[in-house]
Design a protein around this motif. Structure first.
Motif, PDB file in Angstrom:
ATOM      1  N   THR A  29       0.841  -1.373  -0.122  1.00 42.16           N
ATOM      2  CA  THR A  29       0.066  -0.160  -0.109  1.00 42.16           C
ATOM      3  C   THR A  29       0.835   1.233   0.036  1.00 42.16           C
ATOM      4  O   THR A  29       1.930   1.214   0.433  1.00 42.16           O
ATOM      5  N   THR A  47      -6.141   5.283   6.473  1.00 38.90           N
ATOM      6  CA  THR A  47      -6.123   3.968   6.150  1.00 38.90           C
ATOM      7  C   THR A  47      -6.881   3.708   4.921  1.00 38.90           C
ATOM      8  O   THR A  47      -7.587   4.997   4.241  1.00 38.90           O
ATOM      9  N   ASN A  50     -11.026  -1.622   2.789  1.00 37.68           N
ATOM     10  CA  ASN A  50     -10.992  -3.155   1.930  1.00 37.68           C
ATOM     11  C   ASN A  50     -11.476  -2.874   0.641  1.00 37.68           C
ATOM     12  O   ASN A  50     -11.382  -3.495  -0.366  1.00 37.68           O
ATOM     13  N   ASN A  79      -9.722  -9.867   4.575  1.00 38.21           N
ATOM     14  CA  ASN A  79      -9.527  -8.423   5.145  1.00 38.21           C
ATOM     15  C   ASN A  79     -10.943  -7.967   5.044  1.00 38.21           C
ATOM     16  O   ASN A  79     -11.399  -7.359   4.063  1.00 38.21           O
ATOM     17  N   TYR A  83      -6.819  -1.505   5.015  1.00 37.63           N
ATOM     18  CA  TYR A  83      -5.463  -1.722   4.904  1.00 37.63           C
ATOM     19  C   TYR A  83      -4.801  -0.371   5.589  1.00 37.63           C
ATOM     20  O   TYR A  83      -5.240   0.577   5.123  1.00 37.63           O
ATOM     21  N   TYR A  89       1.032  -6.473   2.437  1.00 37.68           N
ATOM     22  CA  TYR A  89       0.195  -7.752   2.744  1.00 37.68           C
ATOM     23  C   TYR A  89       0.290  -8.814   1.841  1.00 37.68           C
ATOM     24  O   TYR A  89       0.600  -8.745   0.810  1.00 37.68           O
TER      25      TYR A  89
END
Length: 131
Positions: A29, A47, A50, A79, A83, A89
């Motif tokens: 990310t 963040t 998802n 998830n 993220y 990930y």
């Protein structure tokens, strides 16, 4: 930097090579992420939801003039929330070895810096590009 493993397999617990293929996805990310809303342009987010990073791995079953997309693995199975920024990930999973052509799909606008997909330790080529 450490990768957050979201799958059930690990390097030490590999799949049955006779009946299964090993799928390995890693995505990174960005350090900063901004969204544009109608009234609030360029809002920096702490963040990434998802729902913004959609991906799946599976095959298309074509028969009798119809088609059906079979997902073996999907993002929401790993998830359900968000993220973190500037993070890696990974998903390592076994999938049935049934002779079908498997494909990986990701949302073209997914806010990821990069991603790699491997099947049985071989990096897949011709993957969808992200904007």
């Amino acid at each position: 930097n450490q990768t957050t493993n979201m799958g059930s397999c690990t390097v030490g617990g590999l799949c049955n090579e006779q009946t299964q293929d090993l799928f390995d996805l890693e995505l990174r990310t960005p350090a900063k992420y901004k969204m544009t809303y109608d009234r609030f342009p360029d809002v920096f987010m702490p963040t990434i939801s998802n729902s913004r990073i959609g991906w799946n791995f599976g095959y298309t079953n074509i028969g009798d003039g119809s088609w059906e997309l079979q997902y073996l693995l999907q993002d929401y199975n790993y998830n359900e929330h968000f993220y973190d920024l500037d993070s890696a990930y990974g998903v390592i999973e076994s999938v049935p070895k049934d002779g079908c052509e498997l494909s990986f799909n990701i949302t073209p606008t997914a806010p990821v810096e990069s991603y790699t997909v491997k099947k049985n330790s071989i990096q897949l080529e011709n993957l969808p590009e992200i904007n």
